[in-house]
Design an enzyme around this catalytic site. Structure first.
Site, short mmCIF file in Angstrom:
data_model
loop_
_atom_site.label_atom_id
_atom_site.label_comp_id
_atom_site.label_asym_id
_atom_site.label_seq_id
_atom_site.Cartn_x
_atom_site.Cartn_y
_atom_site.Cartn_z
N LYS A 77 -1.75 1.40 11.41
CA LYS A 77 -0.48 0.70 11.68
C LYS A 77 -0.16 0.65 13.18
O LYS A 77 -0.81 1.30 13.99
CB LYS A 77 0.66 1.41 10.92
CG LYS A 77 0.50 1.37 9.40
CD LYS A 77 0.58 -0.05 8.89
CE LYS A 77 0.81 -0.13 7.39
NZ LYS A 77 -0.27 0.35 6.55
C1 LIG Z 1 2.63 -3.96 2.72
C2 LIG Z 1 2.50 -2.47 2.57
N1 LIG Z 1 3.34 -1.83 1.75
C3 LIG Z 1 3.28 -0.51 1.59
C4 LIG Z 1 2.33 0.25 2.24
C5 LIG Z 1 2.28 1.71 1.95
O1 LIG Z 1 2.35 2.51 3.07
P1 LIG Z 1 1.66 3.96 3.06
O2 LIG Z 1 0.18 3.77 3.05
O3 LIG Z 1 2.17 4.59 4.32
O4 LIG Z 1 2.14 4.68 1.85
C6 LIG Z 1 1.43 -0.37 3.11
C7 LIG Z 1 0.47 0.36 3.91
O5 LIG Z 1 -0.53 0.78 3.74
C8 LIG Z 1 1.50 -1.78 3.27
O6 LIG Z 1 0.63 -2.42 4.04
#
Ligand SMILES: Cc1ncc(COP(=O)(O)O)c(C=O)c1O
Length: 375
Positions: free
Chosen positions: A176
């Site tokens: 990210k």
């Molecule tokens: C669009 C979207 N939603 C939710 C997430 C979930 O984030 P995390 O991996 O930090 O739980 C991500 C990331 O990976 C994402 O790209």
């Protein structure tokens, strides 16, 4: 070359070492500092740090009142987490098709999918392109923004994503804009919502941290001090990180311009927004659309043989096995999403990528498209 790579320098290393020297690894002073700095950066009144973007989405949906048997209208073109969190609360993710230019949930399709059971809308700022929130607000239901990919994005009216007041959820996974390994942040204008999220991320404890007083159901969704230290360092260099990503995206646009049939991500445009001129993508990944008549798997394999990683990105959520089996989804339900998902690949993309690496990817892509045919 990697598909993604965080920028970790002396700043990050020093801040992490400070935490280690302090012996204060959780619920220390950096948690509030990270929240405060993050809120300030996106222009939000409040922010709550959590252990992942998924955890933040889960808590934000609970705070929006989503529970058993409810429906939440969301995008089928997303990372699976944005739909999964709805299922966590025994509610149903109701998908609607996406805009063929921005790949964001189409507000008209979303409005058409609303029923009397719909309790919230969950638009996703996909690949960092800001959702047209004004159009979603006109539907008149609570909104939770999935901004996991969109730190640094700015809407047409100049408001940064995360600063509009709805709960907006960011993610800090290693690929990210700012990376803490795992981590997330929920921004909001609502002090009561922050209080609820702060409690639920910490096993439902009251804000005074009384050990015995678990006055509601909670989770362990806390973010530790080492992650907060990393986040603070990354936030300090956010402008540089975003500028690096925008530079690489510009280099790709130029290098890919002559490859026939390859569509780059859409340009920042307010044409569909009826005014405003400040829209800006917060660059996250570089996803291109391949010509319809090429075999994507062969392209991915041929690129890999040349040392270039790439990945179909994203598969349509409604066509994943779990969603097909649980909710009976089939091909053909969301034709725009399915077409986009079938043609998308993510190319290597990170702030320190050099122009010659971008050239190398473009050259390899040109070669393999020539071999596989179609372009
Ligand atoms: C669009 C979207 N939603 C939710 C997430 C979930 O984030 P995390 O991996 O930090 O739980 C991500 C990331 O990976 C994402 O790209």
């Amino acid at each position: 070359m990697p598909l993604a790579r965080p920028v970790i320098g002396d700043l990050e290393i020093e801040r992490v070492l400070e935490v280690l020297r302090s012996r204060r690894l959780s619920l220390g002073p950096l948690l509030a500092e990270f929240e405060h700095e993050f809120a300030r950066r996106v222009g939000a009144a409040h922010a709550s740090a959590v252990s992942s973007g998924t955890a933040g989405l889960h808590l934000a949906l609970r705070a929006a009142g989503v529970s058993d048997g409810d429906e939440v209208v969301t995008s089928p073109f997303s990372f699976v987490a944005s739909a999964n969190v709805v299922v966590y609360e025994r509610a149903r993710p109701v998908f609607a098709d996406i805009d063929p230019v921005t790949f964001n949930l189409d507000p008209d399709a979303a409005a058409a999918a609303v029923t009397e059971r719909t309790t919230a809308l969950l638009p996703v700022h996909i690949f960092g392109y800001p959702v047209d929130l004004g159009a979603f607000e006109r539907i008149g239901l609570p909104i939770v923004e999935d901004a996991c990919e969109a730190l640094g994005a700015v809407d047409a009216d100049g408001v940064p994503v995360g600063g509009r007041g709805h709960p907006a959820v960011f993610g800090f996974y290693a690929n990210k804009q700012i990376a803490t390994g795992e981590g997330g942040m929920v921004t909001t204008a609502d002090a009561a919502l922050k209080e609820r999220i702060d409690s639920e991320r910490n096993q439902g404890r009251a804000p005074d941290m009384d050990w015995l007083d678990h006055d509601r159901l909670g989770f362990n969704y806390r973010l530790g001090e080492i992650a907060c230290a990393l986040g603070l360092a990354q936030l300090q260099r956010l402008d540089e990180l975003l500028a690096g990503r925008a530079r690489v995206a510009g280099a790709y646009r130029e290098a890919l311009a002559e490859i026939e049939g390859v569509d780059p991500p859409c340009e920042d445009s307010t044409a569909a927004r009826g005014g405003g001129s400040q829209i800006r993508r917060g660059w996250f990944v570089y996803v291109i659309q391949l010509p319809r008549d090429v075999d994507r798997d062969s392209i991915v394999r041929a690129l890999s043989a040349r040392g270039i990683p790439s990945k179909p990105y994203f598969p349509a959520v409604h066509l994943m096995s779990y969603y097909r089996e649980r909710f009976g989804h089939r091909e053909g339900e969301f034709p725009v999403c399915e077409d986009v998902a079938a043609r998308s690949i993510a190319l290597p993309f990170f702030p320190e990528m050099t122009e010659s690496q971008v050239e190398q990817v473009a050259e390899s892509l040109r070669e393999v498209l020539g071999m596989v045919g179609g372009a």
